[in-house]
Enzyme design. Structure first.
Site, PDB file in Angstrom:
ATOM      1  N   GLY A 107      25.677 108.678  58.936  1.00 46.85           N
ATOM      2  CA  GLY A 107      27.102 109.388  58.845  1.00 46.85           C
ATOM      3  C   GLY A 107      27.511 109.352  57.403  1.00 46.85           C
ATOM      4  N   ASN A 108      28.728 109.531  57.290  1.00 44.23           N
ATOM      5  CA  ASN A 108      29.341 109.437  55.985  1.00 44.23           C
ATOM      6  C   ASN A 108      30.814 109.007  56.164  1.00 44.23           C
ATOM      7  OD1 ASN A 108      31.503 111.645  56.432  1.00 44.23           O
ATOM      8  ND2 ASN A 108      29.458 112.996  57.036  1.00 44.23           N
ATOM      9  N   HIS A 109      31.403 108.608  54.692  1.00 43.74           N
ATOM     10  CA  HIS A 109      32.549 108.074  54.903  1.00 43.74           C
ATOM     11  C   HIS A 109      33.934 108.742  55.207  1.00 43.74           C
ATOM     12  CE1 HIS A 109      30.972 104.498  53.393  1.00 43.74           C
ATOM     13  NE2 HIS A 109      30.439 105.133  52.326  1.00 43.74           N
ATOM     14  N   SER A 110      33.687 110.168  55.666  1.00 44.90           N
ATOM     15  CA  SER A 110      35.077 110.861  55.992  1.00 44.90           C
ATOM     16  C   SER A 110      35.881 110.176  56.824  1.00 44.90           C
ATOM     17  CB  SER A 110      34.659 112.390  56.520  1.00 44.90           C
ATOM     18  OG  SER A 110      35.565 113.016  56.981  1.00 44.90           O
ATOM     19  N   ALA A 162      33.196 116.901  57.436  1.00 43.27           N
ATOM     20  CA  ALA A 162      32.106 116.618  56.418  1.00 43.27           C
ATOM     21  C   ALA A 162      31.142 116.530  57.419  1.00 43.27           C
ATOM     22  CB  ALA A 162      32.344 115.114  56.050  1.00 43.27           C
TER      23      ALA A 162
END
Ligand code: CTP
Length: 398
Positions: free
Chosen positions: A208-211, A275
């Site tokens: 995943g990502n930090h969005s 994102a």
């Protein structure tokens, strides 16, 4: 729609003034700030105390209150108002509005105000039918005021016919409808994507990502505020929408793609703020991957670029807005994305700017339009940034 709106309610001399008390209650319930101005005749039909108690504000009856020595500034009151409703309006006050006579506080405030004015007439049927009244109605309509037509039924005189002031509930729904119709994006359908996507590795792990989703949610809320019918497709996030909109929760890039493809043909404005993961594991393990070797190699495959996919099918009427999150050579990459993905606007965030990017409550953006014209904005809270982006959309709205 009426939440936090500053509303002046003018009440004139008519038996229908008793309905004004209910109208104040409904306006307050809808979240409006209400100040009541009673004409001298209006004060014969309903007491200031009733209306002050319900509106939670002092009631204004004249320029100068002899008992208290308070001077009511009509200019200030007029400019305070987002909306003026005169309900009931008598034939007398109607005539004053039509001719500019300004002999009491209400008519002076009317002349000083710059906001929309609604009037709900109440009078006997013959007064209502009279050519003078009808001519005055037409005249004040031609000034941009809105008439909330009276209903028919038994009148205070005992006669039957038109002249009964609209019921308070009808006035409220009239206002809702009218305000909605005057919004710049009324009748437009908008689609916003927000948050990250999670790409499963096995039943318990993902990439995943930090969005945080904050920017996308702020955009969706702002589009609703401007009157659009909004669908928000959100990846996993803790954010909550503040407005009434249709929210679809998704997890992976593929799910987001599927939802976007099914909704996009119907939308007028699409903002892809999510994102989206660019890669996902080629194979998702059915069972939890057990710890074995020192190294674990995952093979990744590209996800479909949702924005580019929509850009390919976009028609001339649709507006498509994308984001570009960059760390270097920012402007060139952003302009490249605008052209490659067939966008109308691209919003650039540079991670080199302080107060921009993931998780933060603020953002710093630069917008490029199709002609590659650049608008640079200061660092602002994301709700304000959403306003700037929507203004740029309104400028190119078709
Ligand atoms: N986007 C998308 N689908 C993807 C990847 C990105 O719809 N699979 C959209 C994002 O929502 C954003 C825009 O494309 O509006 C740009 O995303 P960004 O991550 O900045 O760029 P990419 O096109 O993915 O290119 P790169 O990662 O190489 O910078």
């Amino acid at each position: 729609m009426l939440k936090n709106k500053n509303i002046i309610l003018g009440v004139c001399g008519s038996i229908a003034a008793y309905k004004s008390a209910i109208l104040v209650r409904l306006l307050i319930k809808a979240g409006a700030n209400v100040k009541v101005i009673l004409t001298p005749d209006g004060a014969n039909f309903i007491t200031p105390l009733t209306l002050a108690t319900l509106s939670k504000n002092p009631v204004y009856t004249q320029y100068f209150e002899e008992e208290t020595g308070v001077w009511s500034n009509h200019v200030e009151l007029g400019l305070w108002a987002d909306l003026i409703i005169i309900a009931p309006i008598s034939a007398n006050t109607l005539a004053k509005l039509a001719t500019g006579i300004c002999d009491n506080l209400l008519t002076a405030v009317y002349l000083s105000a710059k906001c929309p004015v609604y009037v709900a007439p109440a009078m006997d049927l013959d007064m209502w039918k009279h050519e003078t009244t009808q001519a005055n109605i037409k005249k004040i309509e031609s000034f941009g005021n809105t008439i909330i037509e009276p209903g028919s039924g038994e009148l205070a005189s005992g006669l039957y016919g038109a002249g009964r002031m609209a019921e308070p509930e009808e006035i409220i729904s009239f206002l809702h409808h009218s305000i909605k119709q005057s919004m710049p994006l009324f009748g437009k359908k908008a689609l916003v994507t927000a948050g990250p996507t999670y790409e499963a590795i096995d039943p318990v792990r993902f990439i995943g990502n930090h969005s945080s989703g904050k920017m996308g949610f702020a955009l969706a809320d702002e589009l609703v505020t401007l009157g659009a019918e909004v669908t928000l497709i959100s990846g996993p996030t803790a954010q909550k929408e503040h407005q009434t909109l249709k929210r679809i929760n998704v997890i992976s890039a593929q799910e987001m793609l599927d939802e976007c493809i099914s909704i996009f043909p119907e939308t007028d404005i699409t903002i892809m703020c999510a994102a989206v993961a660019d890669y996902r594991p080629k194979v998702i393990a059915d069972q939890k991957i057990k710890k074995q070797e020192d190294n674990l190699v995952l093979e990744l495959e590209k996800t479909v670029d949702i924005l580019a996919t929509l850009g390919k099918t976009k028609n001339e009427q649709q507006i498509l807005v994308g984001f570009a999150l960059e760390t270097n050579d920012e402007e060139n990459y952003a302009k490249g994305k605008l052209q490659k993905k067939n966008l109308d606007l691209v919003v650039l965030n540079s991670l080199n700017d302080k107060g921009a990017g993931f998780k933060s409550d603020t953002n710093k953006i630069t917008i490029f339009n199709k002609a590659l014209e650049r608008t640079v904005f200061e660092t602002k809270r994301k709700a304000e940034v959403a306003k700037d982006i929507c203004i740029a959309i309104l400028k190119i709205s078709k």
